[in-house]
Motif scaffolding. Structure first.
Motif, PDB file in Angstrom:
ATOM      1  N   SER A  93      15.175  -3.001   5.574  1.00 29.32           N
ATOM      2  CA  SER A  93      13.908  -2.771   4.880  1.00 29.32           C
ATOM      3  C   SER A  93      14.093  -2.503   3.395  1.00 29.32           C
ATOM      4  O   SER A  93      13.138  -2.567   2.620  1.00 29.32           O
ATOM      5  CB  SER A  93      13.183  -1.572   5.503  1.00 29.32           C
ATOM      6  N   GLY A  94      15.329  -2.163   3.001  1.00 27.98           N
ATOM      7  CA  GLY A  94      15.563  -1.749   1.623  1.00 27.98           C
ATOM      8  C   GLY A  94      15.350  -0.266   1.412  1.00 27.98           C
ATOM      9  O   GLY A  94      15.373   0.218   0.277  1.00 27.98           O
ATOM     10  N   GLY A  95      15.153   0.474   2.512  1.00 29.39           N
ATOM     11  CA  GLY A  95      15.015   1.917   2.432  1.00 29.39           C
ATOM     12  C   GLY A  95      16.373   2.606   2.366  1.00 29.39           C
ATOM     13  O   GLY A  95      17.423   1.966   2.407  1.00 29.39           O
ATOM     14  N   VAL A  96      16.334   3.925   2.283  1.00 29.30           N
ATOM     15  CA  VAL A  96      17.562   4.715   2.149  1.00 29.30           C
ATOM     16  C   VAL A  96      18.523   4.437   3.301  1.00 29.30           C
ATOM     17  O   VAL A  96      19.724   4.203   3.097  1.00 29.30           O
ATOM     18  CB  VAL A  96      17.227   6.223   2.106  1.00 29.30           C
ATOM     19  N   ASP A  97      18.003   4.458   4.521  1.00 32.10           N
ATOM     20  CA  ASP A  97      18.859   4.363   5.703  1.00 32.10           C
ATOM     21  C   ASP A  97      19.468   2.978   5.884  1.00 32.10           C
ATOM     22  O   ASP A  97      20.688   2.833   6.016  1.00 32.10           O
ATOM     23  CB  ASP A  97      18.058   4.752   6.954  1.00 32.10           C
ATOM     24  N   SER A  98      18.622   1.957   5.889  1.00 27.52           N
ATOM     25  CA  SER A  98      19.152   0.612   6.155  1.00 27.52           C
ATOM     26  C   SER A  98      20.026   0.114   5.010  1.00 27.52           C
ATOM     27  O   SER A  98      20.913  -0.716   5.227  1.00 27.52           O
ATOM     28  CB  SER A  98      18.018  -0.371   6.452  1.00 27.52           C
ATOM     29  N   THR A  99      19.806   0.636   3.804  1.00 29.86           N
ATOM     30  CA  THR A  99      20.666   0.229   2.689  1.00 29.86           C
ATOM     31  C   THR A  99      22.084   0.769   2.863  1.00 29.86           C
ATOM     32  O   THR A  99      23.073   0.042   2.660  1.00 29.86           O
ATOM     33  CB  THR A  99      20.080   0.704   1.349  1.00 29.86           C
TER      34      THR A  99
ATOM     35  N   HIS B  66       3.742  -4.939   5.768  1.00 28.32           N
ATOM     36  CA  HIS B  66       4.916  -4.516   5.015  1.00 28.32           C
ATOM     37  C   HIS B  66       4.643  -4.697   3.522  1.00 28.32           C
ATOM     38  O   HIS B  66       4.112  -5.722   3.103  1.00 28.32           O
ATOM     39  CB  HIS B  66       6.151  -5.328   5.422  1.00 28.32           C
ATOM     40  N   SER B  67       5.008  -3.709   2.754  1.00 32.25           N
ATOM     41  CA  SER B  67       4.762  -3.715   1.319  1.00 32.25           C
ATOM     42  C   SER B  67       5.461  -4.890   0.632  1.00 32.25           C
ATOM     43  O   SER B  67       6.654  -5.131   0.837  1.00 32.25           O
ATOM     44  CB  SER B  67       5.252  -2.398   0.716  1.00 32.25           C
ATOM     45  N   ARG B  68       4.716  -5.595  -0.197  1.00 33.37           N
ATOM     46  CA  ARG B  68       5.309  -6.705  -0.958  1.00 33.37           C
ATOM     47  C   ARG B  68       6.319  -6.177  -1.973  1.00 33.37           C
ATOM     48  O   ARG B  68       7.333  -6.819  -2.243  1.00 33.37           O
ATOM     49  CB  ARG B  68       4.198  -7.477  -1.674  1.00 33.37           C
ATOM     50  N   THR B  69       6.050  -5.000  -2.506  1.00 32.83           N
ATOM     51  CA  THR B  69       6.992  -4.375  -3.441  1.00 32.83           C
ATOM     52  C   THR B  69       8.316  -4.096  -2.751  1.00 32.83           C
ATOM     53  O   THR B  69       9.397  -4.344  -3.303  1.00 32.83           O
ATOM     54  CB  THR B  69       6.404  -3.062  -3.993  1.00 32.83           C
TER      55      THR B  69
ATOM     56  N   GLN C 212      -7.556  -4.601   3.338  1.00 31.76           N
ATOM     57  CA  GLN C 212      -7.394  -3.149   3.295  1.00 31.76           C
ATOM     58  C   GLN C 212      -5.934  -2.758   3.067  1.00 31.76           C
ATOM     59  O   GLN C 212      -5.641  -1.814   2.340  1.00 31.76           O
ATOM     60  CB  GLN C 212      -7.895  -2.535   4.599  1.00 31.76           C
ATOM     61  N   LEU C 213      -5.017  -3.490   3.696  1.00 27.47           N
ATOM     62  CA  LEU C 213      -3.594  -3.216   3.503  1.00 27.47           C
ATOM     63  C   LEU C 213      -3.188  -3.428   2.050  1.00 27.47           C
ATOM     64  O   LEU C 213      -2.451  -2.623   1.472  1.00 27.47           O
ATOM     65  CB  LEU C 213      -2.764  -4.110   4.432  1.00 27.47           C
ATOM     66  N   ILE C 214      -3.688  -4.502   1.451  1.00 32.63           N
ATOM     67  CA  ILE C 214      -3.389  -4.785   0.045  1.00 32.63           C
ATOM     68  C   ILE C 214      -3.974  -3.703  -0.849  1.00 32.63           C
ATOM     69  O   ILE C 214      -3.345  -3.256  -1.820  1.00 32.63           O
ATOM     70  CB  ILE C 214      -3.919  -6.178  -0.341  1.00 32.63           C
ATOM     71  N   MET C 215      -5.181  -3.238  -0.517  1.00 35.15           N
ATOM     72  CA  MET C 215      -5.829  -2.189  -1.297  1.00 35.15           C
ATOM     73  C   MET C 215      -4.990  -0.911  -1.305  1.00 35.15           C
ATOM     74  O   MET C 215      -4.758  -0.307  -2.364  1.00 35.15           O
ATOM     75  CB  MET C 215      -7.220  -1.900  -0.720  1.00 35.15           C
ATOM     76  N   VAL C 216      -4.499  -0.511  -0.136  1.00 29.46           N
ATOM     77  CA  VAL C 216      -3.672   0.686  -0.043  1.00 29.46           C
ATOM     78  C   VAL C 216      -2.364   0.507  -0.807  1.00 29.46           C
ATOM     79  O   VAL C 216      -1.937   1.391  -1.567  1.00 29.46           O
ATOM     80  CB  VAL C 216      -3.384   1.029   1.439  1.00 29.46           C
ATOM     81  N   GLU C 217      -1.730  -0.645  -0.624  1.00 29.56           N
ATOM     82  CA  GLU C 217      -0.464  -0.894  -1.318  1.00 29.56           C
ATOM     83  C   GLU C 217      -0.648  -0.842  -2.828  1.00 29.56           C
ATOM     84  O   GLU C 217       0.153  -0.220  -3.549  1.00 29.56           O
ATOM     85  CB  GLU C 217       0.097  -2.259  -0.914  1.00 29.56           C
TER      86      GLU C 217
END
Length: 266
Positions: A24-30, A54-57, A189-194
């Motif tokens: 995912s690019g998060g702390v753990d999987s990295t 999943h966040s595009r960022t 809605q997902l895009i709005m939150v992101e």
């Protein structure tokens, strides 16, 4: 210090022989991907899922991190999958999603000659509400960080020592966790939150969530960030952006950031 746990992690990876890391690019999987590449070289590979929730960022960040680590990287586009079973955000959403997504990843791992599919679960996850863990266990997904008994604090410390820029990255989560269970969620809605969360991060806020309650945005921040948030210029900018994004009301949660707050009842 987590040295002996990290040594155990490296030993586990060598014993696994080859591994595809759900990345995912998060702390753990990295950290897991870094250790896998260091120990297994081309017998380690990353796979990242592209889905509306999943966040595009974060997707872009995962690409860059895999490249920095020197890992081969598969990007699987799951946007066309039939995930209608989770569109109303049921309480077992995480289980259904992981059954589907990790089932696909396991098939891709097998097709490409990798012995194992691994995720970044750590020992702290055993204390949290994680319905998706059952799906991983049913699919035979390995969790080497958990098997090595690494905690989140251990992972951050080892990441810092290894020079991984994710060592102090805020915890991230699927965008569906921003909505109450039983509510139909649209891609808009997902895009709005992101977009709203990205706006807050660009203002310098770290660990945060924008929770959605109908037309109201409930902002969760760490305690240390609340005073700054209340500055007039910041509040004015946030309200302007959130209103333009589609929210009618914007609220700051006085209890602050809480992992999994949408799972709470009562």
């Amino acid at each position: 210090m987590p040295d002996h746990k990290y040594d155990k992690l490296k030993r586990l990876l060598r014993e696994m022989g080859s591994v595809m890391v759900a990345f995912s690019g998060g702390v753990d999987s990295t950290l897991l991907l870094k250790a896998a590449v260091d120990e297994l070289q081309d017998r380690a590979i990353a796979i990242t899922i592209q889905a509306p929730f999943h966040s595009r960022t974060e997707l872009s960040e995962a690409r860059h991190l895999a490249e920095e680590i020197g890992a081969r990287h598969i990007l699987y586009d799951a946007r066309q999958l039939d995930l209608g079973a989770i569109e109303n955000n049921p309480p077992n959403r995480c289980y259904i999603c992981k059954q589907t997504i990790f089932g696909i990843c396991r098939s891709i791992a097998g097709e490409n000659g990798f012995s194992w599919l691994a995720d970044g679960s750590n020992s702290d996850d055993l204390d949290d509400y994680r319905p998706g863990r059952r799906a991983l266990q049913e699919l035979g997904v390995r969790s080497p960080l958990l098997e090595a008994e690494l905690t989140k604090a251990d992972i951050r410390e080892m990441s810092r020592r290894l020079g991984l820029r994710t060592w102090n990255k805020p915890a991230m989560a699927c965008l569906l966790t921003r909505f109450p269970h039983g509510v139909r969620i649209t891609e808009d809605q997902l895009i709005m939150v992101e977009n709203c969360e990205d706006f807050l991060r660009n203002l310098g806020f770290g660990q945060l969530r924008v929770r959605v309650h109908d037309e109201t945005a409930r902002i969760e921040l760490e305690d240390a960030d609340m005073k700054r948030f209340m500055e007039v210029d910041i509040r004015t900018a946030v309200c302007g952006f959130f209103h333009s994004a589609g929210f009618k009301r914007i609220a700051l949660d006085l209890e602050g950031y809480q992992c999994g707050s949408m799972n709470q009842t009562g």
